[in-house]
Design an enzyme around this catalytic site. Structure first.
Site, PDB file in Angstrom:
ATOM      1  N   ASP A  20    -109.678 -37.335   9.465  1.00 20.85           N
ATOM      2  CA  ASP A  20    -109.303 -36.764  10.765  1.00 20.85           C
ATOM      3  C   ASP A  20    -108.269 -35.645  10.609  1.00 20.85           C
ATOM      4  OD1 ASP A  20    -109.338 -36.496  13.510  1.00 20.85           O
ATOM      5  OD2 ASP A  20    -108.000 -38.198  13.881  1.00 20.85           O
ATOM      6  N   ASN A  68    -118.348 -38.603  18.865  1.00 19.26           N
ATOM      7  CA  ASN A  68    -118.235 -37.172  18.536  1.00 19.26           C
ATOM      8  C   ASN A  68    -119.386 -36.354  19.121  1.00 19.26           C
ATOM      9  OD1 ASN A  68    -116.751 -37.781  15.248  1.00 19.26           O
ATOM     10  ND2 ASN A  68    -115.736 -37.327  17.188  1.00 19.26           N
ATOM     11  N   ARG A  71    -118.523 -33.925  21.954  1.00 18.32           N
ATOM     12  CA  ARG A  71    -117.778 -32.666  21.743  1.00 18.32           C
ATOM     13  C   ARG A  71    -118.603 -31.466  22.207  1.00 18.32           C
ATOM     14  NH1 ARG A  71    -114.006 -33.094  16.383  1.00 18.32           N
ATOM     15  NH2 ARG A  71    -113.083 -35.098  16.942  1.00 18.32           N
TER      16      ARG A  71
HETATM   17  C1  IPE Z   1    -112.536 -40.243  14.181  1.00 18.44           C
HETATM   18  O1  IPE Z   1    -111.881 -39.086  14.536  1.00 18.44           O
HETATM   19  C2  IPE Z   1    -113.951 -39.940  13.792  1.00 18.44           C
HETATM   20  C3  IPE Z   1    -114.126 -39.247  12.535  1.00 18.44           C
HETATM   21  C4  IPE Z   1    -113.178 -38.909  11.713  1.00 18.44           C
HETATM   22  C5  IPE Z   1    -115.480 -38.966  12.176  1.00 18.44           C
HETATM   23  P1  IPE Z   1    -111.781 -38.611  16.053  1.00 18.44           P
HETATM   24  O2  IPE Z   1    -111.031 -37.338  16.056  1.00 18.44           O
HETATM   25  O3  IPE Z   1    -113.121 -38.593  16.677  1.00 18.44           O
HETATM   26  O4  IPE Z   1    -110.933 -39.798  16.707  1.00 18.44           O
HETATM   27  P2  IPE Z   1    -110.090 -39.865  18.039  1.00 18.44           P
HETATM   28  O5  IPE Z   1    -110.939 -39.305  19.141  1.00 18.44           O
HETATM   29  O6  IPE Z   1    -108.854 -39.060  17.851  1.00 18.44           O
HETATM   30  O7  IPE Z   1    -109.778 -41.314  18.212  1.00 18.44           O
HETATM   31  C1  IPE Z   2    -112.136 -34.815  12.055  1.00 20.14           C
HETATM   32  O1  IPE Z   2    -111.308 -33.815  12.527  1.00 20.14           O
HETATM   33  C2  IPE Z   2    -113.571 -34.389  11.966  1.00 20.14           C
HETATM   34  C3  IPE Z   2    -114.458 -35.068  12.920  1.00 20.14           C
HETATM   35  C4  IPE Z   2    -114.094 -35.980  13.781  1.00 20.14           C
HETATM   36  C5  IPE Z   2    -115.856 -34.688  12.904  1.00 20.14           C
HETATM   37  P1  IPE Z   2    -111.149 -33.516  14.059  1.00 20.14           P
HETATM   38  O2  IPE Z   2    -112.161 -32.499  14.459  1.00 20.14           O
HETATM   39  O3  IPE Z   2    -111.166 -34.755  14.863  1.00 20.14           O
HETATM   40  O4  IPE Z   2    -109.695 -32.861  14.104  1.00 20.14           O
HETATM   41  P2  IPE Z   2    -108.567 -33.079  15.182  1.00 20.14           P
HETATM   42  O5  IPE Z   2    -108.376 -34.554  15.344  1.00 20.14           O
HETATM   43  O6  IPE Z   2    -109.046 -32.431  16.453  1.00 20.14           O
HETATM   44  O7  IPE Z   2    -107.379 -32.397  14.624  1.00 20.14           O
HETATM   45 MG    MG Z   3    -109.738 -36.024  15.478  1.00 19.47          MG
END
Ligand code: IPE
Ligand code: IPE
Ligand code: MG
Length: 255
Positions: A20, A68, A71
């Site tokens: 993350d 996800n 998004r």
């Molecule tokens: C968790 O990260 C999912 C992955 C790393 C694939 P998210 O960014 O989706 O988690 P939340 O929404 O902050 O809980």
């Molecule tokens: C993790 O990074 C990747 C996925 C969840 C696919 P994020 O895209 O969630 O990055 P932040 O949490 O917005 O910084």
């Molecule tokens: Mg994230």
């Protein structure tokens, strides 16, 4: 690689990572979120290579959650493109290093091109025995549990087993992770103190390691620190310190 005190005989048998912080990494640099995801791939390569070199048998990577999909379309699209490209580029390397690839999650939601590349890589690497990399794609822990309940309910309905036969072992055997041992260590980058619907059933005694480092910055030194911290933990599995005995025997895959 300078292993600075890492005990090779007490490594985790299975490391799981919630990767993350890509978006925040990019925002801090005035870049778009996609650039963060792009940079995150180098961290994936690092942890896979390092796990392979150390002899860690299982590495699970939470790459895309069921949630996800909510998004923005452009980001989902870019993530799928990056994934497809990553799989295509890495497959020869996986073959060279004896890495077997497994995918867990609801693959039916993946775009055709990604699914094809994924299935190709899984098939090509299925007999590799050096190490297993588990990619969690369109995965959710609750979805995994719901499918497990469906699978067992079907067996009961068809008379293949009785309600009284249902036990922990049977439940584990109906999860997507059925051929994979429970993680010994779960790493989450970017400092969030939550599981975000990753493994739920599989982590009753998993050691949790949360670091504020953002995923694109999680490289060799950071992974080493997580492994060293794991080796400092005292795993009791509900028992007392006295029962566990000598601290050095309390960690590692044989417990
Ligand atoms: C968790 O990260 C999912 C992955 C790393 C694939 P998210 O960014 O989706 O988690 P939340 O929404 O902050 O809980
Ligand atoms: C993790 O990074 C990747 C996925 C969840 C696919 P994020 O895209 O969630 O990055 P932040 O949490 O917005 O910084
Ligand atoms: Mg994230």
């Amino acid at each position: 690689m300078n292993l600075k005190g890492l005990a090779k005989n007490r490594l985790p048998g299975h490391v799981a990572i919630i990767m993350d912080g890509n978006g925040r990494w990019a925002r801090l640099r005035g870049k778009g979120r996609i650039e963060g995801h792009r940079r995150g791939r180098a961290s994936v390569r690092t942890v896979v290579e390092m796990s392979r070199r150390l002899g860690i048998p299982y590495l699970s990577l939470y790459a895309f959650s069921t949630e996800n999909w909510l998004r923005p379309k452009e980001e989902v699209h870019a993530l799928m493109d990056l994934l497809e490209h990553y799989l295509a580029v890495e497959q020869p390397k996986m073959m060279r290093h004896g890495i077997r690839l497994l995918a867990i999650g609801d693959k039916s939601r993946l775009p055709d091109a990604v699914l094809r590349t994924l299935e190709h890589a899984v098939r090509a690497t299925q007999h590799n025995t050096g190490m297993t990399v588990v990619l969690a794609l369109s995965y959710s822990g609750r979805d995994d549990i719901a499918r497990m309940v469906q699978g067992i309910a079907r067996k009961v309905r068809d008379g293949a087993c009785a309600v009284e036969d249902i036990n922990e072992e049977m439940i584990s055997g109906h999860m997507e992770t059925k051929s994979i041992p429970d993680p010994d260590l779960l790493i989450r980058t970017s400092g969030e103190m939550r599981i975000s619907n990753f493994f739920l059933w599989q982590i009753p005694y998993t050691e949790l390691y949360i670091t504020s480092t953002l995923w694109p910055d999680f490289r060799e030194a950071e992974y080493l620190e997580a492994l060293l911290e794991f080796q400092r933990r005292r795993r009791r599995f509900g028992r007392t310190d006295e029962q566990i005995g000598e601290p050095l025997r309390s960690v590692g895959r044989s417990q």
